[in-house]
Enzyme design. Structure first.
Site, PDB file in Angstrom:
ATOM      1  N   ARG A   1      46.608  42.437  55.766  1.00  0.00           N
ATOM      2  CA  ARG A   1      47.449  43.535  56.268  1.00  0.00           C
ATOM      3  C   ARG A   1      48.884  43.065  56.421  1.00  0.00           C
ATOM      4  O   ARG A   1      49.833  43.774  56.075  1.00  0.00           O
ATOM      5  CB  ARG A   1      46.919  44.012  57.626  1.00  0.00           C
TER       6      ARG A   1
ATOM      7  N   SER B   1      37.679  59.388  54.921  1.00  0.00           N
ATOM      8  CA  SER B   1      36.790  60.554  54.906  1.00  0.00           C
ATOM      9  C   SER B   1      36.030  60.709  56.227  1.00  0.00           C
ATOM     10  O   SER B   1      35.429  61.747  56.473  1.00  0.00           O
ATOM     11  CB  SER B   1      35.795  60.444  53.751  1.00  0.00           C
TER      12      SER B   1
ATOM     13  N   ALA C   1      38.603  60.375  49.404  1.00  0.00           N
ATOM     14  CA  ALA C   1      39.632  59.634  48.660  1.00  0.00           C
ATOM     15  C   ALA C   1      39.810  60.163  47.241  1.00  0.00           C
ATOM     16  O   ALA C   1      40.938  60.359  46.778  1.00  0.00           O
ATOM     17  CB  ALA C   1      39.275  58.150  48.622  1.00  0.00           C
TER      18      ALA C   1
ATOM     19  N   ASP D   1      41.314  50.343  49.867  1.00  0.00           N
ATOM     20  CA  ASP D   1      40.342  49.421  50.484  1.00  0.00           C
ATOM     21  C   ASP D   1      39.002  50.123  50.644  1.00  0.00           C
ATOM     22  O   ASP D   1      38.548  50.391  51.757  1.00  0.00           O
ATOM     23  CB  ASP D   1      40.886  48.945  51.849  1.00  0.00           C
TER      24      ASP D   1
ATOM     25  N   CYS E   1      35.311  44.783  48.342  1.00  0.00           N
ATOM     26  CA  CYS E   1      34.482  43.966  49.248  1.00  0.00           C
ATOM     27  C   CYS E   1      33.045  43.892  48.736  1.00  0.00           C
ATOM     28  O   CYS E   1      32.129  43.575  49.473  1.00  0.00           O
ATOM     29  CB  CYS E   1      34.513  44.534  50.660  1.00  0.00           C
TER      30      CYS E   1
HETATM   31  N1  SAH Z   1      41.299  49.320  55.362  1.00  0.00           N
HETATM   32  C1  SAH Z   1      40.439  49.375  56.524  1.00  0.00           C
HETATM   33  C2  SAH Z   1      38.975  49.158  56.202  1.00  0.00           C
HETATM   34  C3  SAH Z   1      38.404  50.147  55.224  1.00  0.00           C
HETATM   35  S1  SAH Z   1      36.656  50.173  55.186  1.00  0.00           S
HETATM   36  C4  SAH Z   1      40.930  48.376  57.548  1.00  0.00           C
HETATM   37  O1  SAH Z   1      41.839  47.592  57.244  1.00  0.00           O
HETATM   38  O2  SAH Z   1      40.407  48.361  58.656  1.00  0.00           O
HETATM   39  C5  SAH Z   1      36.317  51.497  54.096  1.00  0.00           C
HETATM   40  C6  SAH Z   1      36.582  52.881  54.651  1.00  0.00           C
HETATM   41  O3  SAH Z   1      36.375  53.805  53.604  1.00  0.00           O
HETATM   42  C7  SAH Z   1      35.692  53.318  55.790  1.00  0.00           C
HETATM   43  O4  SAH Z   1      36.469  53.600  56.915  1.00  0.00           O
HETATM   44  C8  SAH Z   1      35.006  54.600  55.272  1.00  0.00           C
HETATM   45  O5  SAH Z   1      34.922  55.618  56.260  1.00  0.00           O
HETATM   46  C9  SAH Z   1      35.929  55.029  54.176  1.00  0.00           C
HETATM   47  N2  SAH Z   1      35.346  55.828  53.099  1.00  0.00           N
HETATM   48  C10 SAH Z   1      34.145  55.701  52.519  1.00  0.00           C
HETATM   49  N3  SAH Z   1      34.006  56.578  51.511  1.00  0.00           N
HETATM   50  C11 SAH Z   1      35.168  57.280  51.441  1.00  0.00           C
HETATM   51  C12 SAH Z   1      35.647  58.330  50.604  1.00  0.00           C
HETATM   52  N4  SAH Z   1      34.911  58.814  49.611  1.00  0.00           N
HETATM   53  N5  SAH Z   1      36.893  58.776  50.826  1.00  0.00           N
HETATM   54  C13 SAH Z   1      37.661  58.281  51.816  1.00  0.00           C
HETATM   55  N6  SAH Z   1      37.253  57.295  52.628  1.00  0.00           N
HETATM   56  C14 SAH Z   1      36.026  56.799  52.456  1.00  0.00           C
END
Ligand code: SAH
Length: 391
Positions: free
Chosen positions: A208, A248, A275, A295, A335
């Site tokens: 970050r 989401s 997303a 991410d 990840c």
């Molecule tokens: N960048 C964040 C961690 C992300 S984890 C940090 O630094 O803390 C991945 C995230 O993607 C989760 O919060 C999950 O709710 C979200 N997610 C999963 N599928 C998704 C989708 N189709 N559209 C948007 N977000 C989504």
């Protein structure tokens, strides 16, 4: 006893013995019992813990015959793991850190995160579950937490291990509300009872900051923002212009909004949306960004779903690149352990080809150092964070 020619990985100190490598079992070990692993002709290889319910039949914890797998060994491993975080400068009680990272700390099946004065423990091995009391004794002795919570064993994993551990408070008291921690000067409220994973994505701590260093003056999109880690670092510390954070999950965006308020980030907007749909819509509306952070959650659960996962990575990265202004910055993460670093970079090469844009890799990063990976067990290496300039 191992099948002939199957001992090499374990002489190499890899801790996972699959049922398919086992030739014969002497005696009748019960699940969680200590067993010695030997070559087919009876020579000692390593010592581990037995689980008949798992394909991962034995997890190894020692590679010399003199080491006993008793409470004292687990205690000394936990002490060593806690001491490492101290040398990394991650022992500030106002902060958060991963104290134990499974194989990376020679404690296969145990993950411990510290959030301020609380510990969140994740158990992914039956043998560790059987020793939970000893593990908690050692954790209390090493860090004196106000409480220890058992959290979030992935359901699939639990089934694989024959493990049924509901979330619960195992020691001390539970926090009354969110636990507030400081990470590189930013404040985050962490919901230990309801949050994802063990509550927060600690592995991205330094990424970050790395992203924020490229954010100055840019309009930033943080896609899959969870509690807003990347967005906040860019908005508050990186000197970004407007920042849009999208997830989401309504729970996630509520956390992100609360964290934006906590840090006085007036330039940060948060939206709840899918997303793929949101990226399509932003592109269709002709929106442009100076930085896009991606991410996503694990797209590939296994090597089998790899192709589909690579298509999903390609799709979101292509959309991000299409919306980046010339010279814009892409911060793209994966990840999925099943996706190798090479696979991920190949995907980016594909995006460069299809979009006709030049992608310059500036930084190829991994998880923060409180997530050590054993050189003998690279399965522990999962996070890829690539920071690239898109010409
Ligand atoms: N960048 C964040 C961690 C992300 S984890 C940090 O630094 O803390 C991945 C995230 O993607 C989760 O919060 C999950 O709710 C979200 N997610 C999963 N599928 C998704 C989708 N189709 N559209 C948007 N977000 C989504």
């Amino acid at each position: 006893l191992l099948k002939p020619k199957r001992a090499r990985p374990f002489f190499g100190r890899h801790p996972w013995v699959l049922d398919s490598a086992v030739l014969r079992v002497e005696g009748t070990p019960r699940d969680g019992d200590v067993v010695d692993l030997a070559t087919h002709d009876g020579h000692f290889v390593a010592r581990g813990l037995w689980n008949s319910a798992s394909k991962l039949r034995v997890r190894l914890y020692a590679f010399d015959p003199a080491t006993r797998l008793d409470a004292a060994l687990f205690r000394s491993r936990i002490e060593a793991a806690v001491a490492l975080r101290k040398t990394l400068g991650l022992d500030d009680r106002a902060g958060a850190a991963r104290l134990v990272n499974s194989e990376g700390d020679d404690l296969s099946g145990l993950i411990v995160d510290r959030y301020g004065d609380w510990l969140s423990v994740q158990v992914t091995a039956l043998a560790i579950a059987n020793r939970l009391e000893a593990v908690c004794d050692a954790l209390e002795a090493a860090v004196a937490p106000r409480g220890i919570l058992l959290r979030g064993a992935e359901r699939g994993l639990s089934q694989l291990e024959g493990l049924h551990l509901p979330d619960r408070l195992v020691r001390g008291t539970a926090p009354a509300g969110p636990v507030f921690v400081t990470e590189h000067g930013l404040k985050f409220g962490i919901d230990l009872a309801e949050g994802q994973k063990t509550g927060f994505y600690l592995d991205q701590r330094d990424n970050r900051q790395a992203a924020a260093r490229h954010a100055r003056g840019r309009r930033v999109l943080d896609m899959f923002c969870y509690s807003g880690g990347f967005a906040l670092a860019c908005a508050v510390q990186g000197g970004a212009g407007r920042v849009l954070a999208v997830d989401s999950s309504a729970k996630a965006t509520a956390l992100a909004k609360a964290n934006a308020d906590l840090n006085g980030a007036a330039n940060l907007a948060v939206e709840t949306a899918d997303a793929f749909e949101r990226l399509d819509a932003l592109k269709a509306a002709g929106e442009r960004f100076g930085m896009v952070v991606l991410d996503p959650p694990k797209f590939a659960r296994s090597r089998a779903s790899l192709e589909e996962a690579m298509r999903a990575y390609h799709r979101i990265n292509r959309l991000a690149v299409d919306m980046l202004e010339p010279g814009g910055i892409l911060v793209t993460n994966s990840c999925s352990g099943a996706v190798s670093r090479d696979d991920f970079l190949m995907m980016l090469a594909g995006v460069a080809q299809r979009s006709g844009r030049t992608i310059q890799l500036l930084e190829c990063r991994g998880a923060a150092p409180d997530h050590p990976v054993s050189a003998s067990c690279l399965d522990g290496e999962y996070l890829k964070c690539v920071i690239a300039r898109v010409a």
